[in-house]
Write a protein that holds these residues in place. Structure first.
Motif, mmCIF file in Angstrom:
data_model
loop_
_atom_site.group_PDB
_atom_site.id
_atom_site.type_symbol
_atom_site.label_atom_id
_atom_site.label_comp_id
_atom_site.label_asym_id
_atom_site.label_seq_id
_atom_site.Cartn_x
_atom_site.Cartn_y
_atom_site.Cartn_z
ATOM 1 N N GLN A 166 63.690 6.265 106.292
ATOM 2 C CA GLN A 166 65.005 5.628 106.321
ATOM 3 C C GLN A 166 65.061 4.457 107.312
ATOM 4 O O GLN A 166 65.557 3.388 106.951
ATOM 5 N N ASN A 198 69.434 7.651 102.175
ATOM 6 C CA ASN A 198 69.331 6.483 101.301
ATOM 7 C C ASN A 198 68.014 5.776 101.589
ATOM 8 O O ASN A 198 67.371 6.042 102.594
ATOM 9 N N PHE A 199 67.649 4.894 100.689
ATOM 10 C CA PHE A 199 66.413 4.126 100.839
ATOM 11 C C PHE A 199 66.704 2.646 101.071
ATOM 12 O O PHE A 199 65.836 1.808 100.879
ATOM 13 N N THR A 222 66.260 1.372 97.277
ATOM 14 C CA THR A 222 67.031 1.981 96.195
ATOM 15 C C THR A 222 66.778 1.232 94.890
ATOM 16 O O THR A 222 66.644 1.848 93.826
ATOM 17 N N LEU A 224 63.514 2.473 93.621
ATOM 18 C CA LEU A 224 63.661 3.828 93.079
ATOM 19 C C LEU A 224 64.303 3.789 91.696
ATOM 20 O O LEU A 224 63.839 4.454 90.766
ATOM 21 N N LEU A 225 65.356 3.011 91.556
ATOM 22 C CA LEU A 225 66.033 2.913 90.265
ATOM 23 C C LEU A 225 65.115 2.323 89.195
ATOM 24 O O LEU A 225 65.112 2.789 88.046
#
Length: 126
Positions: A42, A93-94, A99, A102-103
């Motif tokens: 993080q 969260n990243f 994020t 990741l998505l």
């Protein structure tokens, strides 16, 4: 001697009050690169989001961790098992960059730029 959370929190705080000048960005980048293998995910995501100079290696490290996380996440029940996995990884969260990675890994792509522009215009009109 900053710990990784201290380093990322300090950088984020200076950025939030628009005081993250070039000299401070360079110093934080230098320290982050020296300690990159010891930086938790993080805080790493926070540092990557700040787009520090010369820190492509931090982006690469975050991408590698996102790859490992995604493999583990998709191997378990993505909804029922995710809390335990997030706890194990010590993340909530990243970051913005992470994020997005990741998505993309799960097939959700960023919208076209025109979508963002229409959204901003609509929000501004309300």
């Amino acid at each position: 001697d900053f710990q990784s959370l201290d380093l990322s929190t300090t950088a984020w705080a200076f950025d939030a009050v628009q005081m993250l000048n070039d000299h401070l960005r360079d110093a934080i980048a230098s320290e982050a690169l020296k300690k990159m293998d010891a930086i938790d995910t993080q805080p790493l995501a926070t540092l990557v989001d700040l787009e520090l100079p010369g820190c492509e290696a931090l982006k690469d490290l975050l991408a590698s961790r996102i790859d490992r996380f995604t493999e583990r996440w998709l191997a378990v029940d993505a909804f029922g098992g995710s809390s335990a996995l997030l706890f194990e990884w010590q993340v909530d969260n990243f970051g913005l960059h992470g994020t997005g990675l990741l998505l993309e890994k799960v097939g959700i792509r960023r919208p076209e730029a025109a979508f963002g522009q229409r959204a901003a215009a609509r929000i501004g009109a309300e």
